[in-house]
Scaffold this active site. Sequence first.
Site, mmCIF file in Angstrom:
data_model
loop_
_atom_site.group_PDB
_atom_site.id
_atom_site.type_symbol
_atom_site.label_atom_id
_atom_site.label_comp_id
_atom_site.label_asym_id
_atom_site.label_seq_id
_atom_site.Cartn_x
_atom_site.Cartn_y
_atom_site.Cartn_z
ATOM 1 N N HIS A 58 27.447 17.985 30.664
ATOM 2 C CA HIS A 58 27.272 19.016 29.622
ATOM 3 C C HIS A 58 28.539 19.843 29.433
ATOM 4 C CE1 HIS A 58 23.061 17.980 29.450
ATOM 5 N NE2 HIS A 58 23.006 18.068 30.764
ATOM 6 N N LYS B 277 36.808 42.468 54.846
ATOM 7 C CA LYS B 277 35.611 41.854 55.429
ATOM 8 C C LYS B 277 34.334 42.488 54.880
ATOM 9 C CE LYS B 277 33.194 39.210 58.036
ATOM 10 N NZ LYS B 277 33.058 37.797 57.609
ATOM 11 N N ASN C 112 37.354 56.441 53.495
ATOM 12 C CA ASN C 112 36.891 55.104 53.124
ATOM 13 C C ASN C 112 35.886 55.302 52.002
ATOM 14 O OD1 ASN C 112 36.106 52.476 52.913
ATOM 15 N ND2 ASN C 112 34.953 52.415 54.827
ATOM 16 N N GLY C 113 36.106 54.638 50.868
ATOM 17 C CA GLY C 113 35.173 54.750 49.736
ATOM 18 C C GLY C 113 35.917 55.108 48.462
ATOM 19 N N TRP D 68 42.359 49.363 52.237
ATOM 20 C CA TRP D 68 42.176 48.377 51.160
ATOM 21 C C TRP D 68 42.233 49.215 49.892
ATOM 22 C CZ3 TRP D 68 38.684 47.386 47.152
ATOM 23 C CH2 TRP D 68 38.837 46.131 46.544
ATOM 24 N N GLU E 228 29.766 27.402 47.572
ATOM 25 C CA GLU E 228 30.337 28.017 48.781
ATOM 26 C C GLU E 228 31.644 27.332 49.146
ATOM 27 O OE1 GLU E 228 29.956 30.610 50.296
ATOM 28 O OE2 GLU E 228 30.900 30.295 52.251
ATOM 29 N N ARG F 160 39.197 44.783 58.095
ATOM 30 C CA ARG F 160 38.455 45.517 57.058
ATOM 31 C C ARG F 160 39.336 45.888 55.878
ATOM 32 N NH1 ARG F 160 33.625 47.697 58.507
ATOM 33 N NH2 ARG F 160 33.860 49.315 56.944
ATOM 34 N N CYS G 109 37.874 50.194 54.189
ATOM 35 C CA CYS G 109 39.037 50.485 55.021
ATOM 36 C C CYS G 109 38.562 50.554 56.468
ATOM 37 C CB CYS G 109 39.605 51.833 54.611
ATOM 38 S SG CYS G 109 39.967 51.897 52.856
ATOM 39 N N GLU H 80 39.236 31.834 48.322
ATOM 40 C CA GLU H 80 39.559 33.061 49.066
ATOM 41 C C GLU H 80 40.545 32.792 50.198
ATOM 42 O OE1 GLU H 80 36.382 34.991 51.221
ATOM 43 O OE2 GLU H 80 35.322 33.133 51.524
ATOM 44 N N LYS I 167 35.253 29.342 49.404
ATOM 45 C CA LYS I 167 36.120 29.289 50.587
ATOM 46 C C LYS I 167 37.539 28.895 50.202
ATOM 47 C CE LYS I 167 33.676 30.801 53.809
ATOM 48 N NZ LYS I 167 33.106 31.674 52.779
HETATM 49 C C1 AGP Z 1 32.733 35.340 51.962
HETATM 50 O O1 AGP Z 1 33.585 34.486 52.701
HETATM 51 C C2 AGP Z 1 33.344 36.672 51.660
HETATM 52 N N1 AGP Z 1 33.895 37.294 52.795
HETATM 53 C C3 AGP Z 1 32.411 37.563 50.848
HETATM 54 O O2 AGP Z 1 31.981 36.823 49.728
HETATM 55 C C4 AGP Z 1 31.159 38.100 51.579
HETATM 56 O O3 AGP Z 1 30.256 37.048 51.837
HETATM 57 C C5 AGP Z 1 30.481 39.119 50.670
HETATM 58 O O4 AGP Z 1 31.388 40.174 50.450
HETATM 59 C C6 AGP Z 1 29.176 39.679 51.251
HETATM 60 O O5 AGP Z 1 29.458 40.348 52.456
HETATM 61 P P1 AGP Z 1 28.196 40.771 53.379
HETATM 62 O O6 AGP Z 1 27.518 39.507 53.798
HETATM 63 O O7 AGP Z 1 28.805 41.525 54.531
HETATM 64 O O8 AGP Z 1 27.293 41.636 52.540
#
Ligand code: AGP
Length: 613
Positions: free
Chosen positions: A507, A608, A101-102, A75, A484, A27, A2, A491, A488
Amino acid sequence: MCGIVGYVGPGQALDVVIEGLRRLEYRGYDSAGVAVVADGAITTRKKAGKLANLEAEIAVDPLPASHIGIGHTRWATHGAPNDVNAHPHVSEDGTIAVIHNGIIENFAPLRDKLIAQGVTLRSQTDTEIVAHLLAQQMISTPDLGDALRAVCQELTGAFTLVVVHASTPNKIVAARRNSPLVVGRGVGENFLASDVAAFISHTRNAIELGQDQVVEMTPEAVVVTDFFGNPVEVKEYEVTWDAAAAEKGGYDLFMLKEIAEQPKAVADTLLGRIDLEGRVTLDDLTLDLDYIKNIDKIIITACGTAYHSGMIAKYAIEHWTRIPCEVELASEFRYRDPILTPTTLVIAISQSGETMDTLMAMRYAREQGAKVLAICNSNGSTIPRESDAVIYTHAGPEIAVASTKAFLTQIVACYLFAMYLAQTRGTGYGEAAGEIALELGRMPSKIDLVLDTSGAVNAIAKKLIDKQSVLFLGRSVGFPVALEGALKLKELAYMHAEGFAAGELKHGPIALIEEGIPVFVVVPPVEDELHDKIVSNIQEVRARGAMTIVLAEEGDESIVEFSDHIIRLPKCPALLQPLVSTVPLQMFSCEMATVKGYDVDQPRNLAKSVTVE
Ligand code: AGP
């Protein structure tokens, strides 16, 4: 994950808090809320949805003027993202407001105890119980700081708590366990936030709070203790980037800005670390030479995109250093009883430096006697602070939830370390690493070139907008690039996407190929031993009706007859190709989400920095 903001000082608290929340909204953005203390009372406003919803609420139902306030963007972990579950949460008598937060892992028995004592809970959140526990504690411990310290001793899990009381209009108290919290030291005013971006426009002087600490903050003073009231020595540091860097700089999206910043991010991460002969120098690396010469195993641990950068790094590390290297998802690592010794080096890769899965994995590794090297983009964050050594990436603030420039700079930082190991330990690949080091210096301009393919890439995205599924193929370091690319698209555009090692197609996954299914293929340089094999893979999927979108280097004509679309990449050594092949996949997903009308910078359900396990 958060966003948390607190302010106390001569300014209008609400303005400072709302501005801070705006900078932290990436966040978490399920709901938002604020609390201010004025005329001996606490007033709160909170609303589900984006911060704009809260601002609209306040516009029609203003808060009293105040010089002390706290704010929160959420969040959701416990309880749906609605008005009732939004923070702040208030004690029954209305004198205490809490934001959090947590995750409080023992909240259920504490909640049951409160209910048995006749307390009426209004929300489904774990946070609300803290407001009630504090109200109870203050009966015997009237000092707010002491009461918070006592309550923290009862809690387990990850929690950053920020508290105001109706009777203390000039003091904010807060506690930190695991989830990040940083103090901004102003002149006659002070700030609290989960990320320096919240107050960077007011002050760059910051204090990162450590584990199990409580801060009592007034306009003039910041006092930090442990959970038992013992004073704690804190280090003040200066934040190295400015507010402008955290702005969009004329781009419509943070993600577009950060994709465009990749040449500079890579150049800045290389700066001063490779000399003219290709020797790598990591002057601030706090691992001694004896230890470096005796490393006999490397385990890379990370999450999401950072994990993919570790998968790429593995190829380079083993090739140049001949040290066995494993790559582990941080959320799995410590639960599989891994074998760790004092000569095992664990590399924790994290853009934010606050990802709980990665933090817990590295803590476990250190408890088992291994050393930890952090690869991180956030100066002073928890993961580097708790590591034995750190190599910072210099990508600058990455605001968009989807990681882009951090990914490329993580690869670069890992390669620099691998070359440093090879050169320091004198493995036979020292020269080869030196040549690659010089090639690395040319990559920012090559990344700049591949940014020019955005027109072609965006056109492809528009053609694929109605597709239900997209596949990504790669081999060697192209395989993590395929993963990757798929991440992308998932997400950002909320589409089904999968990345495969191209050799695995036959396979099983080849059964997925049907007429018109889009398949991206990352083709290594022509001279690479895997080039012809992946060209065969393109033929295999094309023969079954796939639409092939092929990323291949300039001049590679062997793929033309099997490609429906070609995205050209600048020539470069195979191991460095991810630095250019990833970029079109980032742009593709960004454009796909844009044409679908989604929120690119703040995709649904994400945040984030994932500061819960
Ligand atoms: C990637 O686009 C995401 N935002 C997510 O997978 C991110 O890479 C992952 O949560 C790791 O975050 P960090 O690099 O801040 O540890």
